[in-house]
Design a protein around this motif. Structure first.
Motif, PDB file in Angstrom:
ATOM      1  N   LEU A 166      -7.105  10.532   7.903  1.00 54.70           N
ATOM      2  CA  LEU A 166      -8.238   9.996   7.158  1.00 54.70           C
ATOM      3  C   LEU A 166      -8.157  10.361   5.688  1.00 54.70           C
ATOM      4  N   LEU A 167      -7.751  11.607   5.393  1.00 52.67           N
ATOM      5  CA  LEU A 167      -7.695  12.043   4.002  1.00 52.67           C
ATOM      6  C   LEU A 167      -6.507  11.442   3.262  1.00 52.67           C
ATOM      7  N   THR A 168      -5.571  10.847   3.989  1.00 53.28           N
ATOM      8  CA  THR A 168      -4.493  10.091   3.348  1.00 53.28           C
ATOM      9  C   THR A 168      -4.947   8.655   3.093  1.00 53.28           C
ATOM     10  N   LYS A 169      -5.584   8.058   4.083  1.00 54.13           N
ATOM     11  CA  LYS A 169      -6.006   6.660   3.965  1.00 54.13           C
ATOM     12  C   LYS A 169      -7.164   6.473   2.990  1.00 54.13           C
ATOM     13  N   LEU A 170      -8.073   7.442   2.956  1.00 49.47           N
ATOM     14  CA  LEU A 170      -9.299   7.262   2.171  1.00 49.47           C
ATOM     15  C   LEU A 170      -9.033   7.012   0.693  1.00 49.47           C
ATOM     16  N   PRO A 171      -8.219   7.836   0.002  1.00 51.08           N
ATOM     17  CA  PRO A 171      -7.980   7.526  -1.422  1.00 51.08           C
ATOM     18  C   PRO A 171      -7.245   6.210  -1.639  1.00 51.08           C
ATOM     19  N   ILE A 172      -6.341   5.862  -0.720  1.00 52.34           N
ATOM     20  CA  ILE A 172      -5.636   4.581  -0.855  1.00 52.34           C
ATOM     21  C   ILE A 172      -6.620   3.436  -0.772  1.00 52.34           C
ATOM     22  N   ARG A 173      -7.454   3.458   0.270  1.00 50.43           N
ATOM     23  CA  ARG A 173      -8.445   2.381   0.449  1.00 50.43           C
ATOM     24  C   ARG A 173      -9.452   2.364  -0.703  1.00 50.43           C
ATOM     25  N   SER A 174      -9.797   3.531  -1.209  1.00 52.53           N
ATOM     26  CA  SER A 174     -10.788   3.585  -2.296  1.00 52.53           C
ATOM     27  C   SER A 174     -10.236   2.944  -3.560  1.00 52.53           C
ATOM     28  N   TRP A 175      -8.972   3.286  -3.910  1.00 53.73           N
ATOM     29  CA  TRP A 175      -8.382   2.682  -5.108  1.00 53.73           C
ATOM     30  C   TRP A 175      -8.179   1.185  -4.930  1.00 53.73           C
ATOM     31  N   GLN A 176      -7.823   0.762  -3.721  1.00 49.92           N
ATOM     32  CA  GLN A 176      -7.664  -0.675  -3.477  1.00 49.92           C
ATOM     33  C   GLN A 176      -8.981  -1.413  -3.639  1.00 49.92           C
ATOM     34  N   ALA A 177     -10.051  -0.807  -3.109  1.00 50.47           N
ATOM     35  CA  ALA A 177     -11.366  -1.445  -3.221  1.00 50.47           C
ATOM     36  C   ALA A 177     -11.853  -1.471  -4.666  1.00 50.47           C
ATOM     37  N   LEU A 178     -11.563  -0.407  -5.403  1.00 48.89           N
ATOM     38  CA  LEU A 178     -12.059  -0.297  -6.772  1.00 48.89           C
ATOM     39  C   LEU A 178     -11.262  -1.151  -7.753  1.00 48.89           C
ATOM     40  N   LEU A 179      -9.936  -1.167  -7.599  1.00 45.04           N
ATOM     41  CA  LEU A 179      -9.078  -1.797  -8.608  1.00 45.04           C
ATOM     42  C   LEU A 179      -8.354  -3.044  -8.127  1.00 45.04           C
ATOM     43  N   GLY A 180      -8.372  -3.334  -6.833  1.00 45.20           N
ATOM     44  CA  GLY A 180      -7.664  -4.501  -6.323  1.00 45.20           C
ATOM     45  C   GLY A 180      -6.174  -4.382  -6.588  1.00 45.20           C
ATOM     46  N   ASN A 181      -5.569  -5.453  -7.116  1.00 48.13           N
ATOM     47  CA  ASN A 181      -4.133  -5.427  -7.361  1.00 48.13           C
ATOM     48  C   ASN A 181      -3.725  -4.447  -8.463  1.00 48.13           C
ATOM     49  N   ARG A 182      -4.663  -3.999  -9.250  1.00 47.71           N
ATOM     50  CA  ARG A 182      -4.358  -3.003 -10.279  1.00 47.71           C
ATOM     51  C   ARG A 182      -4.263  -1.593  -9.704  1.00 47.71           C
ATOM     52  N   SER A 183      -4.486  -1.456  -8.418  1.00 52.06           N
ATOM     53  CA  SER A 183      -4.517  -0.127  -7.796  1.00 52.06           C
ATOM     54  C   SER A 183      -3.171   0.580  -7.837  1.00 52.06           C
ATOM     55  N   TRP A 184      -2.079  -0.163  -8.048  1.00 48.74           N
ATOM     56  CA  TRP A 184      -0.765   0.492  -8.113  1.00 48.74           C
ATOM     57  C   TRP A 184      -0.713   1.527  -9.229  1.00 48.74           C
ATOM     58  N   ARG A 185      -1.533   1.355 -10.249  1.00 49.26           N
ATOM     59  CA  ARG A 185      -1.529   2.297 -11.369  1.00 49.26           C
ATOM     60  C   ARG A 185      -1.941   3.692 -10.922  1.00 49.26           C
ATOM     61  N   ARG A 186      -2.732   3.780  -9.887  1.00 48.34           N
ATOM     62  CA  ARG A 186      -3.144   5.073  -9.335  1.00 48.34           C
ATOM     63  C   ARG A 186      -2.275   5.489  -8.151  1.00 48.34           C
ATOM     64  N   LEU A 187      -1.832   4.506  -7.383  1.00 47.15           N
ATOM     65  CA  LEU A 187      -1.065   4.820  -6.185  1.00 47.15           C
ATOM     66  C   LEU A 187       0.390   5.140  -6.484  1.00 47.15           C
ATOM     67  N   ASP A 188       0.961   4.495  -7.504  1.00 45.06           N
ATOM     68  CA  ASP A 188       2.354   4.763  -7.875  1.00 45.06           C
ATOM     69  C   ASP A 188       2.531   4.569  -9.371  1.00 45.06           C
TER      70      ASP A 188
END
Length: 537
Positions: A166-188
């Motif tokens: 859960l603690l791995t998925k939660l930040p990924i899902r949060s950045w995806q929800a917040l930034l959409g396709n721009r979420s890669w900037r936080r994820l990688d």
């Protein structure tokens, strides 16, 4: 600053690739053939530890390798503590250091004890041992504490790479929800390292066309295109999609990696002026996934004829294996790793007496851990003398080199991207007129069945693989006859694919395509008033 085009050129093409170029036959062939068709070509790649030089020529194309520092590739967990396991050691070598430090202390205490026992001294040995009791007790307690914290560190790493945590998925899902396709900037954020390394080199070349190979270079090319247009140049962007990003097997040590690459690709997929890819199946999938206005052009990664400046004789595959013409040889050409299924070829050898296997792979001399595993397993099975690791040859030598074998094998497992294309080795085996033994991955299995050029077996099924091999070795002429079908091999040549790529380039600049054979029609580059020569470079 470089000009947009030079006399004798139809326009300047800057190709981008996220590797060292040497092992990438597709980009090498694309660069050479584009230069032969009259384009001024620069191929920008990445300098790595194996690179002997930063610049060289591929025909008329110039290769330049760039150094790419990668500080942003570090994961957040590599630079900060985690609240999941607050007693775990901080990232880095702290845990290993503390374990070794405690062991050294314990060793010193033991040394003091035996030194007193062996060398003697003023005080009786029992007194010396008694004096050490507090230190020894403290060492035991600290050793247990360090062992516990090191265990916490290990357990933390396990949870951090668990994609279901859960603690791995939660930040990924949060950045995806917040930034959409721009979420890669936080994820990688490491994807920015490529941009920062390439941007100046691209801008200084002032390309008419940017050819971005694969997904990492897509964003780099898109931003370069935007900068060029902001400066008043109508630079065009071509995306060469080698695979479907959503079908890549994610990195086991980083659950953030694949979602980041998918988001990155999705953000920039709307920017190219044209898209090319490696198969009809992938072309359809890309158009559907990214809502592309046009279906991508298909440029197969087919073999090319030896260039005019080809040098050196083609090595003899059988001589390198130390076998004669009567010995059956199965060949596999390309990278070796578990998902390629090559271990099946070794496991089957006890069932295939006299058969030898040749792996033509990048690292034939023990550099590659999986290659070493293949050899170790062969020795365990008593077939070590029938397994051969051979080096890559130049890409125009591949077909004649492979033609000395009796059959070509493609034992890959079922992965999304494995289902989509006729991969390079399939086309290379075909031009070598080899019977093909291929697993039942969709596109290649269907093609082999339709043409009759090979046998299909169930992926990862040893018994069915042995059956398929025995079939092609028993009657190779039957399978080789498939290559006599008019037009089959002609359509699978790089020369045919290069014409497609040239048509894409020419269409973007509104100029005539090169004639068959690479002859360049006299024309003008839009915006350039100089008459251009109608000859190949």
């Amino acid at each position: 600053m470089a000009s947009n085009s030079t006399t004798g050129s139809r326009g300047r093409v800057v190709m981008l690739v996220d590797n060292g170029v040497h092992g990438d036959s597709r980009v090498q062939k694309a660069a050479r053939s584009a230069a032969d068709a009259g384009w001024e070509v620069f191929l920008l790649g990445i300098r790595n530890a194996r690179s002997d030089t930063d610049t060289w020529q591929i025909g008329g194309a110039e290769v330049r390798l760039l150094r790419v520092p990668k500080p942003l590739h570090r994961l957040p967990r590599d630079s900060s503590r985690s609240l999941r396991r607050p007693l775990a050691y901080p990232p880095g070598t702290k845990a290993a250091y503390r374990i070794q430090e405690i062991k050294a202390w314990q060793a010193e205490l033991y040394e003091r004890r035996i030194r007193a026992q062996v060398l003697g001294g003023r005080l009786p040995a029992v007194v010396g041992r008694t004096a050490q009791l507090p230190s020894r007790a403290a060492a035991v307690v600290l050793a247990r504490w360090v062992k516990f914290r090191a265990g916490e560190t290990h357990r933390l790493r396990e949870r951090q790479v668990d994609p279901d945590s859960l603690l791995t998925k939660l930040p990924i899902r949060s950045w995806q929800a917040l930034l959409g396709n721009r979420s890669w900037r936080r994820l990688d954020p490491g994807l920015w390292d490529f941009e920062l390394a390439f941007r100046t080199a691209i801008d200084e070349l002032e390309p008419d066309i940017i050819h971005a190979n694969d997904f990492r270079m897509l964003g780099v090319g898109a931003r370069a295109m935007l900068r060029a247009r902001a400066a008043g140049r109508d630079t065009k962007l071509v995306w060469d999609a080698h695979e479907f990003v959503g079908g890549i097997t994610g990195r086991a040590d980083n659950p953030r990696w694949l979602p980041a690459q998918i988001a990155y690709t999705a953000e920039y997929a709307a920017y190219p002026d044209a898209v090319v890819t490696v198969s009809d199946t992938l072309a359809e999938l890309l158009q559907e996934t990214h809502a592309l206005p046009e279906r991508p052009a298909v440029v197969l990664n087919a073999p090319m004829a030896p260039p005019a400046d080809a040098d050196g004789d083609t090595p003899d595959l059988r001589a390198l294996c130390g076998v004669d013409e009567r010995t059956p040889v199965l060949v596999y050409a390309g990278a070796v790793n578990p998902s390629r299924g090559v271990q099946l070829m070794v496991e089957a050898l006890p069932e295939l007496p006299e058969v030898h296997v040749a792996f033509v792979t990048m690292n034939p001399n023990g550099d590659n851990r999986f290659s070493e595993t293949l050899l170790e397993r062969a020795v365990e099975l008593g077939v070590g003398d029938r397994v051969h690791l051979l080096p890559y040859v130049k890409h125009w030598q591949v077909v004649p080199f492979l033609s000395a074998a009796d059959a070509g094998v493609i034992p890959i497992h079922h992965k999304p991207n494995h289902e989509l294309a006729l991969i390079t080795k399939f086309l290379e085996y075909s031009h070598a007129r080899l019977p093909i033994v291929v697993s039942d991955v969709k596109t290649m299995a269907q093609t082999a069945r339709d043409t009759g050029q090979g046998e299909v077996f169930r992926a990862e099924d040893l018994t069915d693989y042995v059956r398929a091999v025995r079939s092609v070795l028993a009657d190779p002429a039957r399978y080789r006859a498939a290559y006599d079908k008019p037009g089959l091999l002609e359509g699978w040549t790089w020369e045919a694919q290069a014409r497609v790529l040239d048509q894409v380039y020419s269409g973007l600049l509104g100029i005539p395509a090169a004639a068959a054979g690479g002859a360049v029609p006299a024309t003008r580059v839009p915006g350039d008033q100089r008459e251009l020569a109608g000859t190949t470079r």
